[in-house]
Each structure stands twice: as structure tokens, then as C-alpha cells.
Design an enzyme around this catalytic site. Structure first.
Site, PDB file in Angstrom:
ATOM      1  N   VAL A 188     -46.659  42.295  -6.372  1.00 10.09           N
ATOM      2  CA  VAL A 188     -46.382  43.190  -7.487  1.00 10.09           C
ATOM      3  C   VAL A 188     -46.462  42.348  -8.762  1.00 10.09           C
ATOM      4  O   VAL A 188     -45.922  41.237  -8.822  1.00 10.09           O
ATOM      5  CB  VAL A 188     -44.994  43.861  -7.355  1.00 10.09           C
TER       6      VAL A 188
ATOM      7  N   GLY B 256     -38.935  44.768  -9.879  1.00 13.63           N
ATOM      8  CA  GLY B 256     -37.627  45.361 -10.100  1.00 13.63           C
ATOM      9  C   GLY B 256     -37.672  46.875 -10.243  1.00 13.63           C
ATOM     10  O   GLY B 256     -36.636  47.509 -10.391  1.00 13.63           O
TER      11      GLY B 256
ATOM     12  N   SER C  72     -38.584  36.126  -2.952  1.00  5.89           N
ATOM     13  CA  SER C  72     -39.144  37.007  -1.926  1.00  5.89           C
ATOM     14  C   SER C  72     -38.289  37.005  -0.665  1.00  5.89           C
ATOM     15  O   SER C  72     -38.076  38.057  -0.054  1.00  5.89           O
ATOM     16  CB  SER C  72     -40.580  36.589  -1.590  1.00  5.89           C
TER      17      SER C  72
ATOM     18  N   TYR D 275     -36.694  40.348   1.002  1.00  9.79           N
ATOM     19  CA  TYR D 275     -36.920  40.766   2.385  1.00  9.79           C
ATOM     20  C   TYR D 275     -35.608  40.850   3.166  1.00  9.79           C
ATOM     21  O   TYR D 275     -35.393  41.796   3.933  1.00  9.79           O
ATOM     22  CB  TYR D 275     -37.889  39.812   3.086  1.00  9.79           C
TER      23      TYR D 275
END
Length: 163
Positions: A87, A93, A127, A131
Site C-alpha cells: 500500500v 492506515g 508489517s 499481520y
């Protein structure tokens, strides 16, 4: 308002640019060899081998997920391997990454696949936290191995004598 959809052939140049952006983020800016032609063929050619979803906002693709099928011999069903999820930094966000992962999870659930899995660089703490917050677990008991370059060629050369 954002829209999540399956990638279309016209999206290939933007997806390729996002792949380059991801390579920069992952500290490998010169590693991408993919071309628009090879990416388009893998996604939309006579025998597609990969799939992609994009998320759009304000008329622009803000992120993508590129994936392919894998197979679990233990489970006896396919799964999804997420090759890339990216992204744009300015769009993070807003829920785009979560929407992309949710779409893949929905495909897996709908088709009876056993899992969605991917790799993440050990240093990529943002990340990893993202996750883990979704409930993903780090498969620490497994290590990723790869044959490429000269090693791949050397092992391939063994094929004639291995039989």
C-alpha cells in the site's frame, strides 16, 4: 471511499510501479527484473499463473496484493501464497491492506483452501505488527530456502544424471 477489485490488464503499469516501490521499501531498489509484458502475461496470458487484487481510492490505485495457489499435501487442498502486499505510504492506515488480506481470506474460505501464507522480512516490524494484529502467526519453526542464479543452474544441470 475505496474500491477493492480484481486487477485488470490496464492496471499492469501501475502494479509494476508499485512493485518497484515495494523493492525500494524492502531495500532492494535494483532487484526488480519484471517487465510490464512479463507481468501482464503472468496475470492475463493464455495460462495465468498469478492473480492480483487492487484497492482504489480517489480514482487511483493505492495498493495491491499479488498471489498464487499453493498446495498442502498434509491438508490435501490448495492454499494461497501472498507474494506481495503493498500500500502506498500516503495511503496506509486507511484499511487498504486489511481489505486486501480480507479479500484473499474470503477467497480461501469460499473455495475451501486451508490457508493464506506469506513471508515478511525480519526487520519489517510495522508489517509484522500489522499481520499479528490480524491474528496471523509467525511460522518460526520453518526456514525459507531458495535456489537461484548459479546455484539454480548447477542443480538443474544435475537433472540428466540424477535419473
Amino acid at each position: 471511499m475505496s474500491t477493492l477489485r480484481t486487477a485488470r490488464p490496464a492496471d499492469v503499469p501501475v502494479i509494476l510501479q508499485l512493485i518497484h516501490d515495494l523493492a525500494v521499501y524492502e531495500r532492494e531498489p535494483d532487484a526488480v527484473r519484471t517487465t510490464a509484458e512479463s507481468l501482464g502475461d503472468a496475470l492475463f496470458g493464455d495460462r495465468p499463473t498469478i492473480y492480483a487484487h487492487v484497492v482504489e481510492a480517489d480514482g487511483q490505485i493505492q495498493g495491491f496484493a499479488l498471489w498464487f495457489l499453493n498446495y498442502s499435501t498434509w491438508e490435501g487442498v490448495n492454499g494461497i501464497h501472498l507474494e506481495d502486499l503493498y500500500v502506498r505510504p500516503e495511503a496506509r492506515g486507511a484499511g487498504h491492506g486489511k481489505a486486501l488480506l480480507a479479500a484473499l481470506a474470503a477467497i480461501a474460505a469460499e473455495r475451501g483452501y486451508a490457508r493464506v501464507e506469506w513471508s515478511v522480512l525480519n526487520w519489517n516490524e510495522p508489517s509484522i505488527r500489522f499481520y499479528e494484529n490480524l491474528g496471523a502467526t509467525n511460522q518460526t519453526e520453518w526456514s525459507t530456502f531458495r535456489l537461484s542464479g548459479d546455484a539454480l543452474a548447477d542443480v538443474a544441470a544435475l537433472a540428466d544424471s540424477a535419473a
